[in-house]
Write a protein that holds these residues in place. Sequence first.
Motif: not given
Length: 190
Positions: A63, A83, A86
């Motif tokens: 990331r 985000e 993820l």
Amino acid sequence: MKLYGSTTSPYVRRIRIILASTEHEFLNLQIFSGEDRALLASRNPTLKVPCLEDDGQMLFDSRIIYNYLADKLDLDGLTWEEENQLTLIDAANDSFVQMMLLKRSDFDITQDRMYFRLQNERIEAVLTTLSEQLDAGGFSGWTYPEICLYSMVDWVLFRELHNMRDYPQLLEFHEKHHHRIEVTATDPRS
């Protein structure tokens, strides 16, 4: 730019796909032993892949590497929603990795033990949530979150870690992107 990793890691594959049209060196390491393990340890104290070396700087996590590359290569940054996506993908991926490593270490992961239950509970909750997001129209492009989702699903199928029949949305998503050139070029089966 040097990318350290292995061809079978879903975390490395994400970055390889992002770098598909960018000149870089890829070092395919055998990360669990020997000289490659020593090389990895000399570059990344977490002893995990991927890590990226660029202009004397080392970056240790996929990331963080993506955020660095987004800035350097003028790629789209991640929204808060992405985000969160993820975080879901990484949570399931991490649990799959842990279960695979335990199985390879001769643990019977089918036993009714708290650690195994927690990992399986997380996997099921995340796969269900990701399926719901796909049903609601999420993951409709081919940006970093979609690349991460594809890499995880394909890795799970490749390693035969989970029966994905209960998640037809994820299988359909996988099939939709299966023939992309950057996907076929990074296929761990090759």
